[in-house]
Design a protein around this motif. Structure first.
Motif, PDB file in Angstrom:
ATOM      1  N   GLY A  25      24.313  52.230 110.351  1.00 16.13           N
ATOM      2  CA  GLY A  25      23.419  53.419 110.300  1.00 16.13           C
ATOM      3  C   GLY A  25      22.355  53.735 111.229  1.00 16.13           C
ATOM      4  N   SER A  26      21.667  54.687 111.196  1.00 12.92           N
ATOM      5  CA  SER A  26      20.397  54.924 111.916  1.00 12.92           C
ATOM      6  C   SER A  26      19.447  55.116 111.216  1.00 12.92           C
ATOM      7  CB  SER A  26      20.986  56.606 112.371  1.00 12.92           C
ATOM      8  OG  SER A  26      21.023  57.563 111.257  1.00 12.92           O
ATOM      9  N   LEU A  27      19.057  54.375 110.158  1.00 15.31           N
ATOM     10  CA  LEU A  27      17.772  54.443 109.306  1.00 15.31           C
ATOM     11  C   LEU A  27      16.711  53.782 110.193  1.00 15.31           C
ATOM     12  CD1 LEU A  27      18.990  54.104 105.654  1.00 15.31           C
ATOM     13  CD2 LEU A  27      18.377  56.125 106.832  1.00 15.31           C
ATOM     14  N   PHE A  28      17.041  52.784 111.033  1.00 17.08           N
ATOM     15  CA  PHE A  28      16.016  51.962 111.995  1.00 17.08           C
ATOM     16  C   PHE A  28      16.419  52.193 113.161  1.00 17.08           C
ATOM     17  CE2 PHE A  28      16.220  49.643 108.032  1.00 17.08           C
ATOM     18  CZ  PHE A  28      15.196  48.760 107.985  1.00 17.08           C
ATOM     19  N   PRO A  29      15.537  53.146 113.757  1.00 14.45           N
ATOM     20  CA  PRO A  29      15.488  53.849 115.212  1.00 14.45           C
ATOM     21  C   PRO A  29      15.364  52.610 116.034  1.00 14.45           C
ATOM     22  CG  PRO A  29      14.219  55.256 113.912  1.00 14.45           C
ATOM     23  CD  PRO A  29      14.399  54.229 112.926  1.00 14.45           C
ATOM     24  N   GLN A  30      15.928  52.444 117.305  1.00 15.80           N
ATOM     25  CA  GLN A  30      16.033  51.208 117.898  1.00 15.80           C
ATOM     26  C   GLN A  30      15.156  51.195 119.360  1.00 15.80           C
ATOM     27  OE1 GLN A  30      17.839  48.379 116.986  1.00 15.80           O
ATOM     28  NE2 GLN A  30      17.778  49.535 115.374  1.00 15.80           N
ATOM     29  N   GLU A  31      14.842  52.595 119.531  1.00 20.04           N
ATOM     30  CA  GLU A  31      13.699  52.422 120.814  1.00 20.04           C
ATOM     31  C   GLU A  31      13.109  53.751 120.772  1.00 20.04           C
ATOM     32  OE1 GLU A  31      16.743  52.595 123.772  1.00 20.04           O
ATOM     33  OE2 GLU A  31      17.350  54.532 123.663  1.00 20.04           O
ATOM     34  N   ASP A  55      -1.502  63.454 104.495  1.00 23.19           N
ATOM     35  CA  ASP A  55      -1.604  64.897 104.267  1.00 23.19           C
ATOM     36  C   ASP A  55      -1.705  65.532 105.757  1.00 23.19           C
ATOM     37  OD1 ASP A  55      -0.950  66.954 102.315  1.00 23.19           O
ATOM     38  OD2 ASP A  55      -3.239  67.598 102.927  1.00 23.19           O
ATOM     39  N   THR A  56      -2.194  64.997 106.554  1.00 25.86           N
ATOM     40  CA  THR A  56      -2.423  65.593 107.765  1.00 25.86           C
ATOM     41  C   THR A  56      -1.017  65.135 108.698  1.00 25.86           C
ATOM     42  OG1 THR A  56      -3.347  63.545 109.122  1.00 25.86           O
ATOM     43  CG2 THR A  56      -4.871  65.034 107.862  1.00 25.86           C
ATOM     44  N   GLU A  57      -0.480  64.227 108.246  1.00 25.51           N
ATOM     45  CA  GLU A  57       1.002  63.915 109.100  1.00 25.51           C
ATOM     46  C   GLU A  57       2.216  64.618 108.208  1.00 25.51           C
ATOM     47  OE1 GLU A  57       1.211  59.661 109.759  1.00 25.51           O
ATOM     48  OE2 GLU A  57      -0.888  59.528 110.111  1.00 25.51           O
ATOM     49  N   ALA A  58       2.003  65.259 107.363  1.00 28.83           N
ATOM     50  CA  ALA A  58       3.198  66.029 106.545  1.00 28.83           C
ATOM     51  C   ALA A  58       4.109  66.704 107.639  1.00 28.83           C
ATOM     52  CB  ALA A  58       2.468  66.843 105.646  1.00 28.83           C
ATOM     53  N   ALA A  59       3.610  67.400 108.428  1.00 31.93           N
ATOM     54  CA  ALA A  59       4.490  68.197 109.428  1.00 31.93           C
ATOM     55  C   ALA A  59       5.463  67.305 110.316  1.00 31.93           C
ATOM     56  CB  ALA A  59       3.531  69.077 110.323  1.00 31.93           C
ATOM     57  N   ALA A  60       4.708  66.139 110.623  1.00 28.96           N
ATOM     58  CA  ALA A  60       5.364  65.338 111.413  1.00 28.96           C
ATOM     59  C   ALA A  60       6.479  64.508 110.578  1.00 28.96           C
ATOM     60  CB  ALA A  60       4.558  64.130 112.072  1.00 28.96           C
ATOM     61  N   LEU A  61       6.001  64.301 109.356  1.00 34.26           N
ATOM     62  CA  LEU A  61       7.130  63.744 108.528  1.00 34.26           C
ATOM     63  C   LEU A  61       8.362  64.611 108.148  1.00 34.26           C
ATOM     64  CD1 LEU A  61       4.496  62.069 105.809  1.00 34.26           C
ATOM     65  CD2 LEU A  61       6.303  60.809 107.250  1.00 34.26           C
ATOM     66  N   GLU A  62       8.010  65.962 108.126  1.00 37.34           N
ATOM     67  CA  GLU A  62       9.029  66.762 107.898  1.00 37.34           C
ATOM     68  C   GLU A  62       9.916  66.934 108.815  1.00 37.34           C
ATOM     69  OE1 GLU A  62       9.626  71.090 105.804  1.00 37.34           O
ATOM     70  OE2 GLU A  62       7.628  70.528 105.912  1.00 37.34           O
ATOM     71  N   ALA A  63       9.409  66.881 110.055  1.00 37.26           N
ATOM     72  CA  ALA A  63      10.184  67.314 111.573  1.00 37.26           C
ATOM     73  C   ALA A  63      11.131  65.826 111.600  1.00 37.26           C
ATOM     74  CB  ALA A  63       9.454  67.400 112.460  1.00 37.26           C
ATOM     75  N   ALA A  64      10.786  64.626 111.119  1.00 36.61           N
ATOM     76  CA  ALA A  64      11.614  63.336 111.353  1.00 36.61           C
ATOM     77  C   ALA A  64      12.620  63.204 110.796  1.00 36.61           C
ATOM     78  CB  ALA A  64      10.459  62.046 111.206  1.00 36.61           C
ATOM     79  N   PRO A  65      13.673  62.562 111.407  1.00 39.00           N
ATOM     80  CA  PRO A  65      14.745  62.411 110.776  1.00 39.00           C
ATOM     81  C   PRO A  65      14.506  61.192 109.583  1.00 39.00           C
ATOM     82  CG  PRO A  65      14.738  61.177 112.696  1.00 39.00           C
ATOM     83  CD  PRO A  65      13.420  62.070 112.755  1.00 39.00           C
ATOM     84  N   SER A 117      14.576  57.954 107.767  1.00 39.53           N
ATOM     85  CA  SER A 117      14.514  56.670 108.480  1.00 39.53           C
ATOM     86  C   SER A 117      13.524  55.849 107.314  1.00 39.53           C
ATOM     87  CB  SER A 117      13.589  56.615 109.625  1.00 39.53           C
ATOM     88  OG  SER A 117      12.259  56.726 109.438  1.00 39.53           O
ATOM     89  N   ILE A 118      13.705  54.196 107.663  1.00 37.69           N
ATOM     90  CA  ILE A 118      12.961  53.316 106.779  1.00 37.69           C
ATOM     91  C   ILE A 118      11.718  53.632 106.622  1.00 37.69           C
ATOM     92  CG2 ILE A 118      12.307  51.688 108.784  1.00 37.69           C
ATOM     93  CD1 ILE A 118      13.443  51.028 105.015  1.00 37.69           C
ATOM     94  N   GLY A 119      11.108  54.455 107.548  1.00 37.27           N
ATOM     95  CA  GLY A 119       9.552  54.905 107.432  1.00 37.27           C
ATOM     96  C   GLY A 119       9.309  55.980 106.532  1.00 37.27           C
ATOM     97  N   THR A 120      10.097  57.047 106.572  1.00 34.44           N
ATOM     98  CA  THR A 120      10.036  58.046 105.642  1.00 34.44           C
ATOM     99  C   THR A 120      10.424  57.799 104.010  1.00 34.44           C
ATOM    100  OG1 THR A 120      12.211  59.015 106.406  1.00 34.44           O
ATOM    101  CG2 THR A 120      10.249  59.927 107.261  1.00 34.44           C
TER     102      THR A 120
END
Length: 205
Positions: free
Chosen positions: A84-90, A143-153, A155-158
């Motif tokens: 899978g791709s849930l853990f970006p590698q680099e 809340d200030t990072e919501a746009a970055a969260l929405e744009a991100a694929p 992943s384990i982080g989201t």
């Protein structure tokens, strides 16, 4: 020997939910045998302790009998198993994902300690105030990072941040986190439309 992966599991645990969301997203549910397990802080479970002396869930027993503890270790194992791709590698995407994962796990720790304290016969108000302060500060930053969260694929982080926020819905309904973090709330609502999130909502019983 069974070829199933045996997961000590509970529908209440946000850490188990993290694993289950990954399993859904990676198409690995058919390989999981779920064992309902209670892991209370003050009452170690002897059945879990036969494979995990820490008496914690999630705990994953592999077909060869070897055991993996801790949600992020199990999630990474599942991701590797499925390619899978849930853990970006680099690159920056890896560090952002791991930062969000650490943030989500840290917030969960605060919330669980807060809940445990409020259940005591005589909660320590200083501790209660400290947990609430940390939770509110975390919501402001997220809340200030919501746009970055929405744009991100995904992943384990989201996934981990969404599990932490979902735990607020489950155990801190009166906290009113959405009013404090409206942008985060919109991101979370959209993510919760995914089948993996709908299927893993925490429930009592």
């Amino acid at each position: 020997m069974s070829q199933k992966l045996t997961l000590h599991w509970s529908p209440k645990s946000p850490y188990v939910r993290k694993v289950m969301i990954c399993a859904h997203e990676l198409g690995l549910l058919p390989q999981l045998e779920l064992v309902r397990s209670v892991a209370a802080m003050l009452k170690p479970n002897p059945d879990i302790m036969t494979v995990n002396p820490l008496s914690k869930i999630p705990t994953l027993v592999r077909p060869d009998g070897s055991v993996l503890f801790d949600s992020v270790v199990i999630c990474e194992y599942l991701n590797d198993l499925a390619g899978g791709s849930l853990f970006p590698q680099e690159g920056e995407s890896r560090w952002q994902s791991m930062r969000w994962h650490a943030f989500g796990d840290g917030l969960l720790e605060v919330l669980i300690l807060w809940r445990n304290e409020r259940e005591r016969a005589q909660p320590l108000q200083n501790l209660m105030d400290a947990f609430e302060l940390k939770a509110r500060a975390s919501l402001r930053l997220l809340d200030t990072e919501a746009a970055a969260l929405e744009a991100a694929p995904l992943s384990i982080g989201t996934i981990t941040l969404a599990c932490a926020v979902g735990y607020m819905d489950y155990r801190f309904d009166s906290f009113g986190w959405r009013a404090q973090a409206p942008h985060l709330a919109r991101w979370h609502a959209k993510l919760c439309e995914r089948p993996s999130f709908k299927a893993t909502e925490p429930v009592d019983g």
